[in-house]
Scaffold this motif. Structure first.
Motif, PDB file in Angstrom:
ATOM      1  N   THR A 101      -0.941  -3.093  -4.615  1.00 56.70           N
ATOM      2  CA  THR A 101      -0.506  -3.264  -6.006  1.00 56.70           C
ATOM      3  C   THR A 101      -1.719  -3.289  -6.922  1.00 56.70           C
ATOM      4  N   GLU A 102      -2.744  -4.025  -6.535  1.00 54.58           N
ATOM      5  CA  GLU A 102      -3.965  -4.085  -7.338  1.00 54.58           C
ATOM      6  C   GLU A 102      -4.652  -2.717  -7.390  1.00 54.58           C
ATOM      7  N   GLU A 105      -2.885  -0.473  -9.790  1.00 55.11           N
ATOM      8  CA  GLU A 105      -3.238  -0.817 -11.166  1.00 55.11           C
ATOM      9  C   GLU A 105      -4.599  -0.233 -11.543  1.00 55.11           C
ATOM     10  N   ASP A 109      -5.233   2.407 -14.591  1.00 55.35           N
ATOM     11  CA  ASP A 109      -6.272   2.213 -15.599  1.00 55.35           C
ATOM     12  C   ASP A 109      -7.248   3.378 -15.626  1.00 55.35           C
TER      13      ASP A 109
END
Length: 115
Positions: A101-102, A105, A109
């Motif tokens: 999940t990180e 992200e 970005d």
């Protein structure tokens, strides 16, 4: 979110995401480890060592070595299949879900930064 890449843009997105990932305190995975982790999390279960070797067209020992590392990091775990003791099932973990999940992200970005 559809993104179109021309030339090396996709590679640059991947490079920027990986660079940001290694700057953080999380684990630094090899390409093989990352491919196995993504396969386990993004394709339907159940997953076995044999099945992952077939999907990725690599040897079972190579999958086992990668899973050893992923297991030490808590990103995936192996469990003997109770219905067929010859099979080793590869299971997801909460820590692995959080890691991906990180990372997703970070990818988002990095993609926004290309616009």
């Amino acid at each position: 979110m559809a993104i179109e890449f021309k030339g090396p843009e996709g590679l640059d997105l991947w490079r920027r995401a990986l660079c940001e990932s290694v700057r953080r305190s999380g684990p630094d995975l090899s390409a093989r480890q990352f491919a196995i982790l993504l396969t386990v999390y993004l394709t339907p279960s159940p997953h076995t060592v044999r099945g992952l070797a077939e999907i990725l067209n690599i040897s079972k020992p190579a999958v086992t070595r990668a899973l050893d590392r992923l297991g030490m990091l808590g990103l995936a775990r192996r469990k003997r299949d109770e219905t067929d003791k010859r099979n080793v099932l590869v299971q997801r973990t909460v820590k692995g879900s959080v890691f991906l999940t990180e990372f997703s992200e970070i990818m988002v970005d990095a993609a926004k930064a290309t616009k």
